[in-house]
Design a protein around this motif. Structure first.
Motif, PDB file in Angstrom:
ATOM      1  N   PHE A 132      -9.911   9.980   3.087  1.00  0.00           N
ATOM      2  CA  PHE A 132      -8.853  10.199   4.086  1.00  0.00           C
ATOM      3  C   PHE A 132      -8.862  11.629   4.628  1.00  0.00           C
ATOM      4  CE2 PHE A 132      -7.818   6.110   3.198  1.00  0.00           C
ATOM      5  CZ  PHE A 132      -6.969   5.825   2.146  1.00  0.00           C
ATOM      6  N   GLU A 162     -13.052   8.820  10.438  1.00  0.00           N
ATOM      7  CA  GLU A 162     -11.951   7.856  10.259  1.00  0.00           C
ATOM      8  C   GLU A 162     -12.203   7.142   8.937  1.00  0.00           C
ATOM      9  OE1 GLU A 162     -11.775   7.096  15.101  1.00  0.00           O
ATOM     10  OE2 GLU A 162     -12.533   5.539  13.742  1.00  0.00           O
ATOM     11  N   GLY A 208      -9.982  -1.407  11.171  1.00  0.00           N
ATOM     12  CA  GLY A 208      -9.155  -0.638  10.234  1.00  0.00           C
ATOM     13  C   GLY A 208      -8.664   0.663  10.863  1.00  0.00           C
ATOM     14  N   ARG A 209      -7.423   1.073  10.509  1.00  0.00           N
ATOM     15  CA  ARG A 209      -6.872   2.327  11.059  1.00  0.00           C
ATOM     16  C   ARG A 209      -7.284   3.499  10.185  1.00  0.00           C
ATOM     17  NH1 ARG A 209      -1.374   3.203  11.228  1.00  0.00           N
ATOM     18  NH2 ARG A 209      -0.899   1.536   9.712  1.00  0.00           N
ATOM     19  N   GLU A 211      -3.059  -6.069  10.276  1.00  0.00           N
ATOM     20  CA  GLU A 211      -3.816  -5.039  10.990  1.00  0.00           C
ATOM     21  C   GLU A 211      -5.297  -5.369  11.168  1.00  0.00           C
ATOM     22  OE1 GLU A 211      -1.041  -1.274   9.470  1.00  0.00           O
ATOM     23  OE2 GLU A 211      -3.229  -1.060   9.670  1.00  0.00           O
ATOM     24  N   ILE A 237     -11.317   4.777   5.638  1.00  0.00           N
ATOM     25  CA  ILE A 237     -10.561   3.576   5.279  1.00  0.00           C
ATOM     26  C   ILE A 237     -10.904   3.195   3.850  1.00  0.00           C
ATOM     27  CG2 ILE A 237     -10.287   1.103   5.788  1.00  0.00           C
ATOM     28  CD1 ILE A 237     -11.316   2.134   8.753  1.00  0.00           C
ATOM     29  N   GLU A 239     -10.335   7.982  -2.694  1.00  0.00           N
ATOM     30  CA  GLU A 239      -9.490   7.764  -1.514  1.00  0.00           C
ATOM     31  C   GLU A 239      -9.134   9.079  -0.825  1.00  0.00           C
ATOM     32  OE1 GLU A 239      -7.487   3.404  -2.525  1.00  0.00           O
ATOM     33  OE2 GLU A 239      -6.280   5.041  -1.705  1.00  0.00           O
ATOM     34  N   GLU A 241       0.819  -1.216   0.000  1.00  0.00           N
ATOM     35  CA  GLU A 241       0.000   0.000   0.000  1.00  0.00           C
ATOM     36  C   GLU A 241       0.855   1.270   0.000  1.00  0.00           C
ATOM     37  OE1 GLU A 241      -2.427  -3.325   1.778  1.00  0.00           O
ATOM     38  OE2 GLU A 241      -0.353  -2.648   1.821  1.00  0.00           O
ATOM     39  N   ASP A 242       2.173   1.102   0.211  1.00  0.00           N
ATOM     40  CA  ASP A 242       3.065   2.275   0.159  1.00  0.00           C
ATOM     41  C   ASP A 242       3.379   2.668  -1.279  1.00  0.00           C
ATOM     42  OD1 ASP A 242       4.850   0.843   2.953  1.00  0.00           O
ATOM     43  OD2 ASP A 242       3.087   2.186   2.887  1.00  0.00           O
ATOM     44  N   LYS A 271      -0.507  -6.433   4.979  1.00  0.00           N
ATOM     45  CA  LYS A 271      -0.978  -5.370   5.881  1.00  0.00           C
ATOM     46  C   LYS A 271      -2.394  -5.671   6.374  1.00  0.00           C
ATOM     47  CE  LYS A 271      -1.931  -0.361   5.980  1.00  0.00           C
ATOM     48  NZ  LYS A 271      -1.990   0.887   5.138  1.00  0.00           N
ATOM     49  N   TYR A 296      -6.017  -0.638   2.302  1.00  0.00           N
ATOM     50  CA  TYR A 296      -5.648  -2.045   2.450  1.00  0.00           C
ATOM     51  C   TYR A 296      -5.862  -2.780   1.129  1.00  0.00           C
ATOM     52  CZ  TYR A 296      -5.836  -1.062   7.477  1.00  0.00           C
ATOM     53  OH  TYR A 296      -5.614  -0.514   8.739  1.00  0.00           O
ATOM     54  N   GLN A 314      -6.055   4.834   6.343  1.00  0.00           N
ATOM     55  CA  GLN A 314      -5.298   3.741   5.744  1.00  0.00           C
ATOM     56  C   GLN A 314      -6.035   3.077   4.592  1.00  0.00           C
ATOM     57  OE1 GLN A 314      -2.074   3.007   6.628  1.00  0.00           O
ATOM     58  NE2 GLN A 314      -2.358   4.910   7.788  1.00  0.00           N
TER      59      GLN A 314
END
Ligand SMILES: NC(=O)c1ccc[n+]([C@@H]2O[C@H](COP(=O)([O-])OP(=O)(O)OC[C@H]3O[C@@H](n4cnc5c(N)ncnc54)[C@H](OP(=O)(O)O)[C@@H]3O)[C@@H](O)[C@H]2O)c1
Length: 310
Positions: free
Chosen positions: A161, A167, A223-224, A288, A169, A157, A134-135, A284, A229, A227
């Motif tokens: 974000f 929050e 989920g953070r 996570e 995701i 996205e 995902e980076d 990831k 995924y 982020q």
């Protein structure tokens, strides 16, 4: 949690609703169709009949509603996306649709927002042998007709974000397959030897819809914020291999090979089946979200898909 779900009647939505409820969540489903609303209402789901592209109507439809989260699973691919224009309605749902659903999230007091993204946002080209994480840059500028798709995936996205007090995701789903309309259409085509085997072949990342739904519940709960995924199975596969596996699941004869030049007549399908060679890491999501695909490869997943019925 109390969850507003756009796309509750769709391919993924239909598998997601029972999983959300089994996990103890309450679902408020959105659909444009009174018939489909009635069917879900009969199954105990609260429904709102509304078009998410109409912001005013959407806010009115949710006026009396309070919720903890909104999940955006509205797409409009309707069948085989052969040409770029077959994706335009989905592009709009990823831009204006997302903006309207974020407004709705604010109006119902939701603090979590989970949006459907797509693995090909990494780009419709050859990404080499390394599995992308995902980076890796997502939704880079696209060439020609591809830019509209990239712009919408970028916007979906970024809006998710950047939303204040939410929050957000994003789930970058692989190529859906399973006991669902598109896979059955492919199996029926294979049975009539109409499903082309691309030569040369791209590489793709499938995900069984049951695993996609399970990952969505996990992302809602764990989920953070901010982020993305990758939601794909453990085994990227040549598209020709996916076609062969679909034909095998349909007990169909070996598919006919279709030379590249003929597939170029359907530019989007050519990009999907030939032009894109991509492998993705799902580490990831496993780490996570505490999620693991039940079907690590489409060979296992397709074994359970029958042409007709369940
Ligand atoms: N990652 C992937 O590979 C991927 C992603 C998406 C789709 N697909 C495939 O493409 C095939 C066709 O899919 P599809 O995109 O047509 O999706 P679908 O599975 O038919 O579901 C689309 C969902 O979005 C909702 N929706 C669409 N536009 C809406 C709007 N303006 N307002 C409110 N709700 C809206 C629909 O609700 P109503 O129609 O009830 O209003 C429906 O619940 C599927 O079989 C699937 O396998 C694949």
């Amino acid at each position: 949690m109390r969850v507003v779900l756009a796309g509750a009647t769709g391919t993924l939505g239909s598998v997601l609703v029972p999983r959300l409820r089994a996990a103890g969540h309450t679902v408020v489903g959105l659909t444009r169709s009174a018939d489909r609303a009635r069917r879900l209402q009969d199954a105990g789901v609260q429904m709102r009949v509304v078009d998410v592209m109409d912001e005013q109507r959407l806010l009115e439809a949710l006026d009396s509603c309070r919720a903890d989260a909104v999940i955006h699973q509205a797409t409009a691919i309707t069948g085989m996306p052969l040409r770029h224009r077959d994706l335009h309605a989905t592009d709009d749902l990823r831009e204006k649709g997302t903006a309207n659903l974020l407004r709705a999230a604010e109006s119902v007091g939701a603090r979590r927002f989970v949006t459907q993204s797509f693995f090909l946002g990494y780009g419709y080209h050859d990404h080499g042998e390394t599995a992308l994480t995902e980076d890796h840059p997502f939704a880079p500028p696209g060439k020609g007709a591809f830019e509209r798709h990239m712009r919408s995936m970028r916007s979906n996205e970024r809006q998710t974000f950047a939303a204040t007090g939410i929050e957000g995701i994003a789930l970058r789903y692989g190529l859906f397959y399973g006991p669902e309309p598109s896979t059955r259409k492919l199996m029926a085509m294979a049975a009539r030897r109409m499903l082309p085997m691309p030569r040369p072949s791209g590489i793709t990342c499938p995900i069984h819809i049951a695993d996609a739904a399970a990952a969505t519940v996990a992302a809602l709960e764990r989920g953070r914020a901010g982020q993305a995924y990758n939601i794909v199975d453990d085994n990227p596969i040549p598209f020709a291999g996916f076609v062969a596996a679909v034909a095998k699941a349909a007990n169909a004869p070996a598919p006919r090979t279709l030379p590249d030049c003929l597939l170029r007549a359907t530019p989007y399908m050519h990009a999907l089946m030939v032009g894109t060679r991509i492998r993705l890491s799902n580490e990831k999501a496993k780490r996570e979200l505490g999620w693991e695909p039940e079907y690590p490869s489409c060979h296992e997943g397709l074994r359970h898909v029958h042409m007709a019925g369940k």
